[in-house]
Design a protein around this motif. Structure first.
Motif, PDB file in Angstrom:
ATOM      1  N   VAL A 744       0.836  -1.197   0.000  1.00 57.71           N
ATOM      2  CA  VAL A 744       0.000   0.000   0.000  1.00 57.71           C
ATOM      3  C   VAL A 744       0.873   1.250   0.000  1.00 57.71           C
ATOM      4  N   TRP A 745       1.998   1.195   0.722  1.00 57.50           N
ATOM      5  CA  TRP A 745       2.932   2.329   0.747  1.00 57.50           C
ATOM      6  C   TRP A 745       3.439   2.615  -0.662  1.00 57.50           C
ATOM      7  N   GLY A 746       3.783   1.545  -1.384  1.00 55.02           N
ATOM      8  CA  GLY A 746       4.251   1.719  -2.761  1.00 55.02           C
ATOM      9  C   GLY A 746       3.176   2.283  -3.664  1.00 55.02           C
ATOM     10  N   THR A 799      -1.967  13.925  -3.979  1.00 56.16           N
ATOM     11  CA  THR A 799      -1.092  14.606  -3.017  1.00 56.16           C
ATOM     12  C   THR A 799      -1.526  14.207  -1.619  1.00 56.16           C
ATOM     13  N   VAL A 800      -0.550  14.049  -0.741  1.00 51.17           N
ATOM     14  CA  VAL A 800      -0.805  13.710   0.660  1.00 51.17           C
ATOM     15  C   VAL A 800      -0.097  14.755   1.515  1.00 51.17           C
ATOM     16  N   PRO A 804       3.046  10.574   4.827  1.00 48.55           N
ATOM     17  CA  PRO A 804       3.484   9.673   5.903  1.00 48.55           C
ATOM     18  C   PRO A 804       4.996   9.476   5.849  1.00 48.55           C
ATOM     19  N   THR A 805       5.587   9.328   7.006  1.00 49.68           N
ATOM     20  CA  THR A 805       7.040   9.136   7.087  1.00 49.68           C
ATOM     21  C   THR A 805       7.426   7.789   7.677  1.00 49.68           C
ATOM     22  N   LEU A 811      -1.714   8.488   7.870  1.00 51.74           N
ATOM     23  CA  LEU A 811      -2.660   8.993   6.874  1.00 51.74           C
ATOM     24  C   LEU A 811      -3.938   9.520   7.520  1.00 51.74           C
ATOM     25  N   TRP A 812      -4.258   9.032   8.739  1.00 54.05           N
ATOM     26  CA  TRP A 812      -5.467   9.509   9.412  1.00 54.05           C
ATOM     27  C   TRP A 812      -5.379  10.994   9.744  1.00 54.05           C
ATOM     28  N   ASN A 813      -4.177  11.540   9.785  1.00 57.46           N
ATOM     29  CA  ASN A 813      -3.983  12.954  10.115  1.00 57.46           C
ATOM     30  C   ASN A 813      -3.618  13.781   8.887  1.00 57.46           C
TER      31      ASN A 813
END
Length: 1215
Positions: A744-746, A799-800, A804-805, A811-813
């Motif tokens: 999912v990250w990819g 765009t996010v 996330p790092t 992602l919830w924030n």
């Protein structure tokens, strides 16, 4: 004497004419046909060998309207046919029978067949001792039954011989069919109306000579009727032979090298490569095929171009002409281009002979295709392959190739597809050799020996696809109580073993009946296995005696799961109307009457079977749907659910789609009880279910959570187990703690970079062809082709913020925005052809239908989970500029067609019905028009219905045009022959964008409930009902402030104008015993005050009420709805619903009156009875009273104005 004979010292010269036409034989309807005229010489060579010489050949075509058009010469085609016919032919002739025919090697088989048609006049059996006689003899149509009648003409001193041949029932007919193996023959439907019926009549005038009877004139007429319906109408072929001269043979004839071409029986040629719905030059096919693939790939890249989808048929025909080496060259050229590669792999599956198997063998060996490509290509190739012995033997190699076993889904596809190939093979070759199914038998026995559950299941499923009667002995090893040795196998293996007999039931019903009945009577077997055996038993269409035996056993049955399933199964069959159940439904009806008093009131908590079907005797077509739910004695969840759909058409049954789910793992997880589960499907019940599901990891590793399968046309093509490992992989990938290792990250990273994906798939769904010899030596063909091209294009960029790092939970924030555009669409092409199709020419009737669908999109979406906010914007795009958002149409017509390969430009397609017009109406015009006209006996029905939304600038139009010559009640066949156009169009005018915003945050309503209700009171004109509704809810807590559950805005933004649209807000006040909600919908824009106000109350006493007002400030219209359940001790439970209105729009009232007008007739049809009772004015009510554990009384009341007194229709029925 009159016995036929040819004098080897004589030369006989005849004039020959053969003609065929196709059409309805009705005035003002186009027809097509061909005619050949020539002179024929028969010259004696030896006592039993004669030569045939043809000269003065003329080949003519016909395409037009009777009385207005005539045959016209086709000079180029005449020249090509004459060039072969003028070459000498020889044939053996003895005892009035034509034997071995010889011709030069360069003479095509098509021309040899035409010669067979000419020689057929001399192939006749004369018995002068009998006036009327019957016999079975070989002719051009095969081994068929003939009836002869002889009449002497005293004055003319000759005799007339009439020969009638029953072509429809030949023992060994000259017919060729393909593509129908998966369609089960429906004998009862065929008896009601044959789809193809042919008769041939020959009339000979014979003059006696010293050497024997001499044919001076002969006439042949063949009539063929084709219809998928219960009426007749078709074509005719006629030929005539007239003696011109008899002379002595002056000199011996010398012949070039000739070879034997067989006897008088028609020989089929090129059926695989000749496509009757088009004609093209097939020389040098490789470069043509390469260019077509490139053209199709480019034309359908961004949308489906319905103007070129018919080119796929041209490509199929070219590919079938290309040798393997050419296909390999094409693969090497296309392999590096993803688009061309996909089209090539999608099209090569229709080569359908050894070339495609060799191509796949090379790909599997080199492993230069992906598993997904291999799976799709092999699945279609094996299911469309010609099921001849050599190809079946060749296909076995895929069962042992390492690449086949490299992926479980590919392995399943290989094994199941081979089973499907064996099924088609056995449909052609009877008895079917056991060598074809031997690899699957070995696989099943090897799995049993090793106790390998997975191997046993897939082998049994493949045996189920094969339906080979010779596999019964092997299947019996897996069946408890039937096998010679005790069997202790898992339930899912037993289930697969029982279902593996489903297709054998039609081929060896008696053996399957014995086995299924034996298993059904074993009371120690699992209930689900007994129920499956019961289904297999009835697939054999048991006799009345066997159904009676089953009924007797059911009367003593103790397992209510088995009883419930069997009784519901019998009950659904008892009301079946499809022809295949004509006799069985009668037997089941008797069984139901016997069992109903004891088992007719079992609840729906037990295993059940449902069946719904419909059949029309005029059209000889129908549909059926079946649902089966199997439970164990103590199970909460069903063990297995099966869904089937069938289509009845042209005397055959197509099992369209079958899906099944087996929930063995989940069933064990839930066990016999769910803690905290009450059964009312409340939130507490849902919570109880989720509490159990949390323990799914406790399931055994070797047991799947779920098993799913799908069958198409009776053949299982997909089977998969959803196990713990698969579920853990998914959960691990999406859980909030997953980091950069998650797929999912990819996906998120790729979305931020921007991604583009495109997929197009051509699919030849149906190619069903039936060809039959004719007296002219030409093949008449009835073919059906159904082809689709489906495509989807997706472009997206996201765009996010903030990105996330460390893990997905971040992602919830974040606020996530995505912009996307794309397209989804398909085009379905359907043809039916009835006519003559050879490699030289085509003529006949052709139905052509095209149904395109186009759905483009472009929008931007933003979601903020933390703020519970969602926005959706539809900005302008290149597609919106064209104003078309959605387009679907279905257009068809029937044509008289004529084509020939020598002059492709002269091809004609004349609509069978004249003066066909094509409308192209404005999408947004508001117009409704029904027009029934009559011109030359043609009925025209035109409908244009449009609607438009002024707020969003969107409009929809539904267009219909039908042109028919007859009504379907009179002539079902003729009714479908005409022009049809049905279209749905959705368009939008020029606006900047449509903005959709959803806020689910918890905000406060600006006023308390007391203030809100006071406002609603002031807005209401009618206080009576409304005040009673409001004041009867003291538990609301009038001073509490309701919470806004959500707010939804859908606005159209155009230029500098103020936004227009709708703003919807829902408020909720949950209390201890009552939940109150208010929904307010307001129109946004200048000078508008339209609103809708909805108040709902739901309490724990199983009562729900709604008060709805709408119009200007919610004051124009008003209605209320109440639903409640009540159960007073000592009385029967009652479920009641009422709808009462004070004021409603006239359009709603008009629709209500229309519905009301249908109610009495429908009630009578359904067996309800009617009473007149007093009823509340302007109210509709319904009540369901639980009469017993398995039945209920239903009462529905409708108002009606009679002599200014409000009364009601009251309809009642017990179910």
């Amino acid at each position: 004497h009159y016995e036929f004979s040819l004098n080897p010292k004589k030369t006989y010269e005849y004039k020959y004419e053969g003609q065929v036409t196709f059409g309805l034989g009705m005035p003002h309807h186009a027809e097509s046909g061909v005619r050949m005229m020539c002179k024929v010489k028969i010259i004696g060579v030896s006592e039993q060998t004669f030569a045939l010489q043809v000269s003065d050949v003329s080949f003519d075509e016909y395409n037009g309207f009777p009385g207005k058009s005539g045959f016209t010469n086709a000079p180029k085609l005449t020249q090509r046919i004459a060039a072969q016919l003028v070459k000498p032919f020889t044939f053996d002739y003895a005892n009035d029978q034509v034997a071995d025919i010889h011709a030069a090697a360069e003479v095509s088989d098509t021309v040899v067949n035409i010669v067979r048609g000419i020689l057929g006049f001399f192939h006749v059996t004369v018995k002068t001792t009998d006036r009327i006689y019957e016999l079975e003899e070989v002719g051009i149509h095969g081994m068929c039954h003939s009836v002869y009648a002889i009449k002497a003409n005293g004055e003319a001193k000759d005799i007339t011989i009439t020969q009638t041949v029953d072509v429809s029932n030949c023992r060994e007919g000259a017919v060729n069919s393909s593509g129908l193996a998966a369609a089960v023959l429906d004998k009862v439907s065929r008896q009601r109306g044959e789809s193809v019926a042919s008769t041939v009549t020959y009339v000979y005038t014979v003059t006696p000579t010293a050497q024997g009877g001499l044919i001076t004139r002969a006439y042949g007429l063949e009539r063929q009727h084709f219809t998928p319906f219960n009426v007749k109408g078709g074509s005719f072929k006629m030929k005539e032979l007239v003696l011109l001269d008899v002379s002595d043979t002056k000199s011996a004839i010398t012949f070039e090298q000739m070879g034997s071409r067989g006897n008088i029986v028609y020989k089929f040629v090129g059926a695989h490569t000749n496509v009757p719905i088009m004609m093209q030059n097939l020389e040098d096919p490789v470069p043509k095929a390469i260019e077509l693939i490139k053209h199709l790939a480019e034309a359908n890249k961004y949308h489906i171009d319905n103007a070129v989808t018919e080119d796929t048929i041209k490509l199929y025909q070219l590919l079938r002409m290309i040798p393997y080496e050419g296909l390999d060259v094409m693969w090497k050229q296309f392999a590096g281009n993803e688009e061309h590669r996909r089209w090539f792999l999608g099209m090569i599956v229709e080569v359908t002979d050894a070339r495609v198997l060799k191509f796949l063998e090379m790909r599997f060996g080199a492993r230069d295709i992906s598993v997904a490509e291999a799976l799709q290509t092999l699945l279609l190739a094996m299911n469309h392959l010609q099921a001849v012995p050599d190809l079946v033997e060749m296909a076995k190699m895929f069962l042992s190739m390492p690449f086949s076993k490299s992926n479980i889904h590919l392995w399943h596809t290989v094994v199941l597809s081979y089973g499907s190939l064996v099924y088609k093979h056995c449909a052609i070759y009877t008895p079917c050799p056991v060598t074809a199914v031997q690899p699957l038998l070995d696989m099943a026995l090897d799995g049993l020996k090793k106790s390998n559950e997975a191997d046993m299941i897939i082998a049994l499923k493949a045996l189920g696809n094969a339906g080979h009667p010779g596999s019964i002995k092997t299947i019996m090893y897996f069946l408890p109580g039937v096998a010679a040795t005790p069997v202790d196998l898992p339930p899912r293996v037993l289930s697969a073993a029982v279902q593996s007999m489903r297709l054998i039931a039609a081929r060896d019903p008696h053996t399957v009946q014995d086995i299924a009945m034996s298993m059904f009577l074993q009371k120690d077997l699992l209930a689900e296995i007994r129920m499956q055996a019961f289904m297999i038993l009835f697939d054999t269409k048991p006799s009345m005696a066997l159904v009676s035996a089953v009924t007797a056993h059911l009367e003593e049955e103790k397992d209510l799961q088995v009883v419930s399933f069997a009784f519901s199964y019998l009950k659904s069959l008892a009301i079946s109307r499809t022809p295949d159940n004509h006799f069985l439904s009668t037997a089941c009806s008797v069984a139901v009457k016997i069992l109903a008093p004891k088992f007719g009131r079992l609840s729906y908590h037990y295993s059940r079977a449902w069946r719904m079907d419909w059949f029309n005797d005029d059209f000889l077509s129908g549909i059926a749907a079946e649902v089966y739910m199997l439970r164990g004695a103590t199970d909460i969840l069903p063990t297995e659910i099966l869904i089937k759909r069938k289509l009845h058409v042209i005397g055959r049954i197509l099992q369209l789609l079958e899906c099944g789910v087996r929930a063995e793992g989940i069933k064990e997880l839930f066990g016999t009880n769910i803690p905290g589960f009450k059964g009312d499907l409340s939130w507490s019940d849902i919570h109880a279910i989720f509490s159990v599901l949390k323990n799914w990891e406790n399931l055994p590793d070797n047991r799947p959570i779920l098993s799913v399968f799908s069958r198409l046309f009776g053949q299982e093509w997909f089977f998969a187990d959803i196990n713990k490992d698969w579920a853990q992989t998914i959960i691990k990938a999406v859980r909030s703690t997953a980091g950069k290792e998650s797929p999912v990250w990819g996906m998120i990273e790729n979305l931020q970079k921007g991604l583009s994906w495109h997929w197009t798939k051509p699919f030849f769904i149906v190619e069903a062809r039936y060809s039959q010899a004719t007296t002219l030596g030409l093949p008449v063909e009835i073919s059906k082709f159904y082809h689709t091209v489906t495509g989807i294009t997706v472009n997206a960029k996201g765009t996010v913020n903030p990105p996330p790092t460390d893990h997905l939970g971040q992602l919830w924030n974040s606020e996530i925005s995505v912009e996307t555009d794309g397209f989804f669409g398909f085009t379905k092409d359907f043809w039916i052809f009835h006519g003559i199709s050879t490699e030289l020419f085509q003529c006949g009737s052709e139905l052509k239908s095209k149904m395109p669908l186009a759905v483009p999109w472009k929008f931007a979406a933003t979601i903020n989970v933390q703020e519970k906010k969602f926005e959706l914007n539809f900005p302008p795009s290149r597609i919106l500029i064209k104003q078309l958002l959605f387009f679907s149409t279905n257009r068809s017509n029937v044509y008289a067609v004529s084509r020939n390969t020598e002059d492709p430009a002269s091809a004609k397609m004349t609509p069978i019905m004249p003066d066909t017009i094509d409308y192209n109406i404005n999408v947004i015009v508001k117009q409704t028009l029904w027009d029934l006209q009559n011109s030359k006996g043609i009925n025209v029905l035109v409908s244009k219905m449009c609607a438009e939304s002024n707020v969003y600038g969107a409009g929809v139009c539904v267009e219909t045009e039908l042109r028919r010559a007859y009504y379907n009640e009179e002539y079902p066949l003729y009714y479908v022959l005409g022009y049809t156009n049905f279209a749905v169009k959705v368009a939008i005018k020029a606006i900047n964008k449509i903005h959709l915003e959803l806020n689910a945050g918890q905000s406060k309503h600006p006023m308390s409930i007391r203030q809100l209700l006071a406002t609603l009171r002031r807005l209401s004109e009618v206080f009576g009902y409304c005040c009673n509704l409001i004041t009867s809810t003291p538990a609301l807590g009038l001073d509490t402030t309701p919470e806004a559950v959500f707010n939804l805005k859908v606005l159209a933004i155009s230029g500098n104008q103020k936004p227009e649209g709708y703003d919807t807000t829902m408020y909720c006040t949950p209390e201890t015993n009552v939940q109150n909600t208010q929904l307010i919908v307001s129109q946004v824009g200048e000078a508008t005050n339209w609103k809708m106000c909805i108040d709902t109350i739901l309490n724990t006493e199983a009562e729900a009420r709604a008060h709805i007002r709408w119009g200007a400030e919610c004051q124009s219209y008003e209605m209320s709805i109440r639903a409640a359940a009540a159960h007073v001790p000592g009385s029967k439970p009652v479920y009641e619903a009422k709808a009462h209105w004070t004021r409603i729009p006239e359009t709603m009232a008009d629709w209500g009156r229309r519905i009301e007008s249908y109610i009495p007739g429908m009630a009578l049809l359904l067996g309800w009875y009617q009473q007149h009772k007093s009823n509340t004015m302007q109210e509709v009510s319904a009540a369901v009273i639980a009469a017993s554990a398995g039945s209920a009384d239903v009462m529905i009341k409708f108002p009606e104005v009679l002599e200014e007194t409000f009364t009601s229709y009251c309809f009642m029925q017990t179910i």
